[in-house]
Design a protein around this motif. Structure first.
Motif, mmCIF file in Angstrom:
data_model
loop_
_atom_site.group_PDB
_atom_site.id
_atom_site.type_symbol
_atom_site.label_atom_id
_atom_site.label_comp_id
_atom_site.label_asym_id
_atom_site.label_seq_id
_atom_site.Cartn_x
_atom_site.Cartn_y
_atom_site.Cartn_z
ATOM 1 N N LEU A 34 75.907 63.250 14.569
ATOM 2 C CA LEU A 34 75.306 63.855 15.752
ATOM 3 C C LEU A 34 74.197 62.971 16.300
ATOM 4 O O LEU A 34 73.446 62.355 15.554
ATOM 5 N N ASN A 35 74.102 62.937 17.605
ATOM 6 C CA ASN A 35 73.069 62.146 18.257
ATOM 7 C C ASN A 35 72.393 62.998 19.324
ATOM 8 O O ASN A 35 73.059 63.496 20.229
ATOM 9 N N PHE A 36 71.100 63.179 19.210
ATOM 10 C CA PHE A 36 70.354 63.867 20.263
ATOM 11 C C PHE A 36 70.219 62.914 21.436
ATOM 12 O O PHE A 36 69.832 61.767 21.277
ATOM 13 N N ASP A 37 70.555 63.387 22.613
ATOM 14 C CA ASP A 37 70.428 62.573 23.810
ATOM 15 C C ASP A 37 69.739 63.403 24.888
ATOM 16 O O ASP A 37 70.316 64.369 25.388
ATOM 17 N N PRO A 38 68.510 63.053 25.250
ATOM 18 C CA PRO A 38 67.776 63.851 26.234
ATOM 19 C C PRO A 38 68.388 63.796 27.630
ATOM 20 O O PRO A 38 67.984 64.545 28.509
ATOM 21 N N MET A 39 69.376 62.936 27.839
ATOM 22 C CA MET A 39 70.020 62.846 29.148
ATOM 23 C C MET A 39 71.275 63.726 29.233
ATOM 24 O O MET A 39 71.860 63.855 30.304
ATOM 25 N N VAL A 40 71.707 64.299 28.118
ATOM 26 C CA VAL A 40 72.852 65.203 28.129
ATOM 27 C C VAL A 40 72.302 66.611 28.322
ATOM 28 O O VAL A 40 71.636 67.155 27.440
ATOM 29 N N LEU A 41 72.573 67.178 29.474
ATOM 30 C CA LEU A 41 71.985 68.461 29.843
ATOM 31 C C LEU A 41 73.073 69.467 30.209
ATOM 32 O O LEU A 41 74.164 69.095 30.644
ATOM 33 N N SER A 42 72.764 70.728 30.047
ATOM 34 C CA SER A 42 73.683 71.795 30.430
ATOM 35 C C SER A 42 73.861 71.803 31.944
ATOM 36 O O SER A 42 72.992 71.344 32.691
ATOM 37 N N GLU A 43 74.981 72.375 32.361
ATOM 38 C CA GLU A 43 75.255 72.485 33.795
ATOM 39 C C GLU A 43 74.107 73.226 34.490
ATOM 40 O O GLU A 43 73.591 74.206 33.975
ATOM 41 N N GLY A 44 73.712 72.728 35.621
ATOM 42 C CA GLY A 44 72.629 73.340 36.370
ATOM 43 C C GLY A 44 71.273 72.705 36.114
ATOM 44 O O GLY A 44 70.294 73.032 36.772
ATOM 45 N N PHE A 45 71.198 71.793 35.142
ATOM 46 C CA PHE A 45 69.947 71.099 34.834
ATOM 47 C C PHE A 45 70.096 69.629 35.176
ATOM 48 O O PHE A 45 71.173 69.054 35.061
ATOM 49 N N ALA A 46 69.009 69.017 35.573
ATOM 50 C CA ALA A 46 68.999 67.590 35.882
ATOM 51 C C ALA A 46 67.768 66.966 35.223
ATOM 52 O O ALA A 46 66.734 67.614 35.104
ATOM 53 N N PRO A 47 67.893 65.729 34.778
ATOM 54 C CA PRO A 47 66.730 65.085 34.164
ATOM 55 C C PRO A 47 65.662 64.791 35.199
ATOM 56 O O PRO A 47 65.952 64.644 36.389
ATOM 57 N N SER A 48 64.426 64.722 34.746
ATOM 58 C CA SER A 48 63.347 64.320 35.640
ATOM 59 C C SER A 48 63.480 62.824 35.902
ATOM 60 O O SER A 48 64.338 62.151 35.330
ATOM 61 N N GLU A 49 62.635 62.302 36.722
ATOM 62 C CA GLU A 49 62.673 60.873 37.032
ATOM 63 C C GLU A 49 61.844 60.054 36.047
ATOM 64 O O GLU A 49 61.599 58.870 36.276
ATOM 65 N N ASP A 50 61.439 60.682 34.946
ATOM 66 C CA ASP A 50 60.651 59.995 33.926
ATOM 67 C C ASP A 50 61.493 58.886 33.300
ATOM 68 O O ASP A 50 62.526 59.161 32.689
ATOM 69 N N PRO A 51 61.115 57.632 33.450
ATOM 70 C CA PRO A 51 61.914 56.533 32.893
ATOM 71 C C PRO A 51 62.004 56.559 31.371
ATOM 72 O O PRO A 51 62.906 55.963 30.795
ATOM 73 N N MET A 52 61.103 57.254 30.703
ATOM 74 C CA MET A 52 61.144 57.333 29.240
ATOM 75 C C MET A 52 62.389 58.062 28.753
ATOM 76 O O MET A 52 62.867 57.820 27.651
ATOM 77 N N LEU A 53 62.951 58.974 29.563
ATOM 78 C CA LEU A 53 64.158 59.681 29.139
ATOM 79 C C LEU A 53 65.312 58.711 28.920
ATOM 80 O O LEU A 53 66.039 58.812 27.928
ATOM 81 N N LEU A 54 65.501 57.786 29.817
ATOM 82 C CA LEU A 54 66.571 56.805 29.672
ATOM 83 C C LEU A 54 66.323 55.920 28.460
ATOM 84 O O LEU A 54 67.243 55.630 27.693
ATOM 85 N N VAL A 55 65.080 55.513 28.256
ATOM 86 C CA VAL A 55 64.738 54.682 27.098
ATOM 87 C C VAL A 55 65.011 55.451 25.815
ATOM 88 O O VAL A 55 65.614 54.928 24.881
ATOM 89 N N ARG A 56 64.592 56.716 25.747
ATOM 90 C CA ARG A 56 64.822 57.515 24.543
ATOM 91 C C ARG A 56 66.303 57.686 24.275
ATOM 92 O O ARG A 56 66.747 57.651 23.134
ATOM 93 N N SER A 57 67.085 57.861 25.321
ATOM 94 C CA SER A 57 68.523 58.000 25.172
ATOM 95 C C SER A 57 69.098 56.784 24.440
ATOM 96 O O SER A 57 69.877 56.914 23.498
ATOM 97 N N MET A 58 68.694 55.603 24.864
ATOM 98 C CA MET A 58 69.191 54.365 24.238
ATOM 99 C C MET A 58 68.682 54.213 22.806
ATOM 100 O O MET A 58 69.425 53.801 21.916
ATOM 101 N N ILE A 59 67.421 54.566 22.572
ATOM 102 C CA ILE A 59 66.842 54.420 21.233
ATOM 103 C C ILE A 59 67.499 55.389 20.255
ATOM 104 O O ILE A 59 67.817 55.029 19.122
ATOM 105 N N TYR A 60 67.731 56.643 20.676
ATOM 106 C CA TYR A 60 68.382 57.612 19.798
ATOM 107 C C TYR A 60 69.810 57.180 19.483
ATOM 108 O O TYR A 60 70.289 57.344 18.366
#
Length: 72
Positions: A34-60
């Motif tokens: 299992l991999n936690f990915d802060p960019m994988v969101l339920s329908e109806g949700f969108a990520p913020s424009e915080d660039p750290m989310l993309l970085v965390r996605s790659m690091i995880y």
């Protein structure tokens, strides 16, 4: 952004509670793949424009790859 301190008064809510009913050793667990990915969101949700989310996605993703490569 996550790098900017959030100041002022804000409303705090409890959105959920977690209750652990059991525990086991890591070797008995079934979540190595299992991999936690802060960019994988339920329908109806969108990520913020915080660039750290993309970085965390790659690091995880890198972290789960490391765990799998170190597995017996």
């Amino acid at each position: 952004m996550s790098s900017v301190q959030w100041t002022g008064e804000h409303t705090e809510i409890v959105a959920a509670r977690f209750t652990a009913k059991a525990a086991m050793s890591e070797s008995d667990g079934q979540c190595d793949d299992l991999n936690f990915d802060p960019m994988v969101l339920s329908e109806g949700f969108a990520p913020s424009e915080d660039p750290m989310l993309l970085v965390r996605s790659m690091i995880y993703a890198h972290g789960v790859g490391q765990r799998l490569s170190e597995k017996d």
